[in-house]
Scaffold this motif. Sequence first.
Motif, PDB file in Angstrom:
ATOM      1  N   ALA A 165      -6.758   6.446   9.023  1.00 32.05           N
ATOM      2  CA  ALA A 165      -6.466   5.389   8.046  1.00 32.05           C
ATOM      3  C   ALA A 165      -4.971   5.302   7.757  1.00 32.05           C
ATOM      4  CB  ALA A 165      -7.241   5.647   6.755  1.00 32.05           C
ATOM      5  N   ILE A 166      -4.291   6.468   7.707  1.00 32.40           N
ATOM      6  CA  ILE A 166      -2.841   6.489   7.482  1.00 32.40           C
ATOM      7  C   ILE A 166      -2.116   5.839   8.647  1.00 32.40           C
ATOM      8  CG2 ILE A 166      -0.826   8.000   7.306  1.00 32.40           C
ATOM      9  CD1 ILE A 166      -2.664  10.005   5.805  1.00 32.40           C
ATOM     10  N   GLN A 167      -2.483   6.216   9.864  1.00 34.38           N
ATOM     11  CA  GLN A 167      -1.811   5.694  11.053  1.00 34.38           C
ATOM     12  C   GLN A 167      -2.016   4.194  11.203  1.00 34.38           C
ATOM     13  OE1 GLN A 167      -3.543   8.286  14.021  1.00 34.38           O
ATOM     14  NE2 GLN A 167      -1.842   9.738  13.904  1.00 34.38           N
ATOM     15  N   LYS A 168      -3.216   3.721  10.850  1.00 33.33           N
ATOM     16  CA  LYS A 168      -3.516   2.298  10.965  1.00 33.33           C
ATOM     17  C   LYS A 168      -3.185   1.519   9.694  1.00 33.33           C
ATOM     18  CE  LYS A 168      -7.165   2.896  14.417  1.00 33.33           C
ATOM     19  NZ  LYS A 168      -8.612   2.717  14.739  1.00 33.33           N
ATOM     20  N   GLU A 169      -2.729   2.252   8.664  1.00 39.62           N
ATOM     21  CA  GLU A 169      -2.379   1.632   7.386  1.00 39.62           C
ATOM     22  C   GLU A 169      -3.530   0.759   6.877  1.00 39.62           C
ATOM     23  OE1 GLU A 169       1.390  -0.279   7.922  1.00 39.62           O
ATOM     24  OE2 GLU A 169       2.381   1.565   8.551  1.00 39.62           O
ATOM     25  N   ILE A 200       0.816  -1.215   0.000  1.00 39.37           N
ATOM     26  CA  ILE A 200       0.000   0.000   0.000  1.00 39.37           C
ATOM     27  C   ILE A 200       0.851   1.266   0.000  1.00 39.37           C
ATOM     28  CG2 ILE A 200      -1.896  -1.162   1.198  1.00 39.37           C
ATOM     29  CD1 ILE A 200      -1.050   0.366   3.736  1.00 39.37           C
ATOM     30  N   ALA A 201       2.125   1.125  -0.378  1.00 36.55           N
ATOM     31  CA  ALA A 201       3.035   2.275  -0.355  1.00 36.55           C
ATOM     32  C   ALA A 201       2.494   3.435  -1.182  1.00 36.55           C
ATOM     33  CB  ALA A 201       4.417   1.858  -0.852  1.00 36.55           C
ATOM     34  N   ASP A 202       1.995   3.142  -2.396  1.00 33.91           N
ATOM     35  CA  ASP A 202       1.480   4.208  -3.263  1.00 33.91           C
ATOM     36  C   ASP A 202       0.252   4.865  -2.644  1.00 33.91           C
ATOM     37  OD1 ASP A 202       3.471   3.732  -5.065  1.00 33.91           O
ATOM     38  OD2 ASP A 202       2.245   2.447  -6.366  1.00 33.91           O
ATOM     39  N   GLU A 203      -0.649   4.023  -2.036  1.00 32.13           N
ATOM     40  CA  GLU A 203      -1.846   4.578  -1.399  1.00 32.13           C
ATOM     41  C   GLU A 203      -1.473   5.477  -0.216  1.00 32.13           C
ATOM     42  OE1 GLU A 203      -1.588   1.410  -2.363  1.00 32.13           O
ATOM     43  OE2 GLU A 203      -3.542   0.517  -2.804  1.00 32.13           O
ATOM     44  N   LEU A 204      -0.457   5.049   0.572  1.00 35.53           N
ATOM     45  CA  LEU A 204      -0.026   5.859   1.707  1.00 35.53           C
ATOM     46  C   LEU A 204       0.585   7.183   1.244  1.00 35.53           C
ATOM     47  CD1 LEU A 204       1.590   3.195   4.071  1.00 35.53           C
ATOM     48  CD2 LEU A 204      -0.345   4.671   4.617  1.00 35.53           C
ATOM     49  N   ASN A 205       1.373   7.147   0.189  1.00 31.53           N
ATOM     50  CA  ASN A 205       1.983   8.375  -0.319  1.00 31.53           C
ATOM     51  C   ASN A 205       0.915   9.350  -0.799  1.00 31.53           C
ATOM     52  OD1 ASN A 205       4.331   9.962  -1.251  1.00 31.53           O
ATOM     53  ND2 ASN A 205       3.496   9.531  -3.280  1.00 31.53           N
ATOM     54  N   ARG A 206      -0.052   8.844  -1.563  1.00 24.09           N
ATOM     55  CA  ARG A 206      -1.140   9.697  -2.055  1.00 24.09           C
ATOM     56  C   ARG A 206      -1.955  10.242  -0.892  1.00 24.09           C
ATOM     57  NH1 ARG A 206      -6.166   7.555  -5.866  1.00 24.09           N
ATOM     58  NH2 ARG A 206      -7.412   9.481  -5.760  1.00 24.09           N
ATOM     59  N   ALA A 207      -2.202   9.409   0.115  1.00 26.97           N
ATOM     60  CA  ALA A 207      -2.992   9.828   1.274  1.00 26.97           C
ATOM     61  C   ALA A 207      -2.278  10.913   2.063  1.00 26.97           C
ATOM     62  CB  ALA A 207      -3.294   8.627   2.162  1.00 26.97           C
ATOM     63  N   ASN A 208      -0.965  10.766   2.225  1.00 24.91           N
ATOM     64  CA  ASN A 208      -0.204  11.770   2.970  1.00 24.91           C
ATOM     65  C   ASN A 208      -0.209  13.114   2.255  1.00 24.91           C
ATOM     66  OD1 ASN A 208       1.055  10.753   5.495  1.00 24.91           O
ATOM     67  ND2 ASN A 208       1.869   9.162   4.158  1.00 24.91           N
ATOM     68  N   ILE A 209      -0.152  13.088   0.928  1.00 24.09           N
ATOM     69  CA  ILE A 209      -0.215  14.342   0.153  1.00 24.09           C
ATOM     70  C   ILE A 209      -1.586  14.992   0.334  1.00 24.09           C
ATOM     71  CG2 ILE A 209      -0.243  15.293  -2.177  1.00 24.09           C
ATOM     72  CD1 ILE A 209       1.834  13.140  -2.933  1.00 24.09           C
ATOM     73  N   ASP A 241      -8.509   3.942   0.628  1.00 22.67           N
ATOM     74  CA  ASP A 241      -9.171   3.999  -0.680  1.00 22.67           C
ATOM     75  C   ASP A 241     -10.463   4.809  -0.623  1.00 22.67           C
ATOM     76  OD1 ASP A 241      -7.154   2.452  -1.699  1.00 22.67           O
ATOM     77  OD2 ASP A 241      -8.278   0.568  -1.622  1.00 22.67           O
ATOM     78  N   ALA A 242     -11.108   4.840   0.542  1.00 18.98           N
ATOM     79  CA  ALA A 242     -12.372   5.565   0.672  1.00 18.98           C
ATOM     80  C   ALA A 242     -12.157   7.053   0.923  1.00 18.98           C
ATOM     81  CB  ALA A 242     -13.197   4.958   1.808  1.00 18.98           C
ATOM     82  N   TYR A 243     -11.201   7.395   1.804  1.00 21.22           N
ATOM     83  CA  TYR A 243     -11.081   8.789   2.247  1.00 21.22           C
ATOM     84  C   TYR A 243     -10.075   9.612   1.460  1.00 21.22           C
ATOM     85  CZ  TYR A 243     -14.204   7.984   6.143  1.00 21.22           C
ATOM     86  OH  TYR A 243     -15.320   7.728   6.896  1.00 21.22           O
ATOM     87  N   THR A 244      -9.084   8.987   0.828  1.00 18.33           N
ATOM     88  CA  THR A 244      -8.111   9.783   0.074  1.00 18.33           C
ATOM     89  C   THR A 244      -8.773  10.552  -1.071  1.00 18.33           C
ATOM     90  OG1 THR A 244      -6.290   8.296   0.630  1.00 18.33           O
ATOM     91  CG2 THR A 244      -5.987   9.730  -1.281  1.00 18.33           C
ATOM     92  N   ALA A 268     -13.354  14.803   7.521  1.00 15.69           N
ATOM     93  CA  ALA A 268     -12.806  13.869   6.535  1.00 15.69           C
ATOM     94  C   ALA A 268     -11.301  13.684   6.729  1.00 15.69           C
ATOM     95  CB  ALA A 268     -13.102  14.366   5.123  1.00 15.69           C
ATOM     96  N   ALA A 269     -10.603  14.781   7.023  1.00 21.37           N
ATOM     97  CA  ALA A 269      -9.154  14.706   7.233  1.00 21.37           C
ATOM     98  C   ALA A 269      -8.826  13.860   8.468  1.00 21.37           C
ATOM     99  CB  ALA A 269      -8.579  16.106   7.383  1.00 21.37           C
ATOM    100  N   LYS A 270      -9.657  13.958   9.484  1.00 21.56           N
ATOM    101  CA  LYS A 270      -9.448  13.152  10.693  1.00 21.56           C
ATOM    102  C   LYS A 270      -9.553  11.659  10.370  1.00 21.56           C
ATOM    103  CE  LYS A 270     -11.229  12.354  15.362  1.00 21.56           C
ATOM    104  NZ  LYS A 270     -12.274  12.728  16.362  1.00 21.56           N
ATOM    105  N   GLU A 271     -10.555  11.290   9.572  1.00 22.29           N
ATOM    106  CA  GLU A 271     -10.719   9.887   9.173  1.00 22.29           C
ATOM    107  C   GLU A 271      -9.536   9.422   8.320  1.00 22.29           C
ATOM    108  OE1 GLU A 271     -12.902   7.810  10.173  1.00 22.29           O
ATOM    109  OE2 GLU A 271     -14.361   9.106  11.155  1.00 22.29           O
TER     110      GLU A 271
END
Length: 383
Positions: A351-355, A308-317, A361-364, A344-347
């Motif tokens: 999701a980022i912290q819990k990976e 999920i590296a790509d999803e985490l990177n996109r989510a962090n941005i 996929d839902a909140y990014t 929404a940012a809190k959710e």
Amino acid sequence: PADTPEPTPTPMSEAELESLSDLSFMKNRVNIMVFGIDKSEEREASGSFRTDTMILVTVNFKTNAVDMISIPRDSYVQLYNKSGELIEPLDPYGKVNSAFSLGGGLKHGGYQSALNTVSALFGGIPVQYYVSVDMNAVKDVVNAMGGVEYDVDIEVTMNGRELHPGLQHLDGQAVLDYCRQRKGSSDVARADRQQRMLTAILKQLKDTDQIANIPSIYSAVEANIMTNLSIKQISSLALVALRMDMSQLSRYTLEGKAMDILGRDCYCLYVSRIEKIVREVWGQSVNLDSENDVSFIEEQVEAHRALIADELNRANIAYSKAYSIMNNCRELIDKSSYDTLKAAAKELLDAIQKENKENLDAYTPYVEQLCDSICSQYGISIY
């Protein structure tokens, strides 16, 4: 006038205690889980407590040897229900102290779930009995003993109460504070303190010839104790304590490694060291499930992160963009838009912290959409 303390009852003789015991219970060996629970009125009403202390006590009636094995409450293991099946087959792992609540709690098989989980952890060693002790029972027992002499090794601060290092006489509240202290130390260190305190209490009961009064002590505090042991079986255990030498009491704590797993602080165990304990204590060779070992869990965590590296990177941005809007442009946007973005940012952060891939996929995309909409509506540029 001050209250006069009740006189200490005359200890029963060994023969009297044996006459109260369950001789069939005393044939070989018995394994008992001792739970220290964090109970409140709210938790009692729901039937769901936290088993903050978990000690497997194994008693060899043939030799009078007793072993205590502490299981750190954050141990990351596979959890089983009261029927001996995985609670969540698709997501079998969790903290060992959650087996009770996830397995049904007080009313629906939580204790049996915890026993099955511990039994599986030790390669199928049968664990049929439990003693669940409320905080008040600890205080009552120590106070009934007249306190305990103990060499305190750490500074303890709890709810305004202080305890300083050194040999001293502790009452029930001080003993409880000492055993509960976590600040400044690990759960493993706390487990060691709890074992040493239990050893000191047992030694003092023996030294003052009160060990045979354990059945009567239990009767006095049983309102704060839950157990599936009968009074005859408790008398049998008191008889072992009476006959044993303190050198026959051995202590262990499961060894592991602290890890962050999906945003949770967990303690992952070394399976080979559990196998060693089983050989030393029960004299049995077991091959435990390697999927409970820290090395396997580390591999799974790293594989998941790579996936999920790509999803985490996109989510962090996306989260960084939302954070920038909320902190730098709050006065420019209306309250409704701000509150929606904040929620929404809190959710997304959770999701980022819990990976959590599903929530990523839902909140990014949702946070990205909100940011783009706000920037377009109010002419905001975020870099």
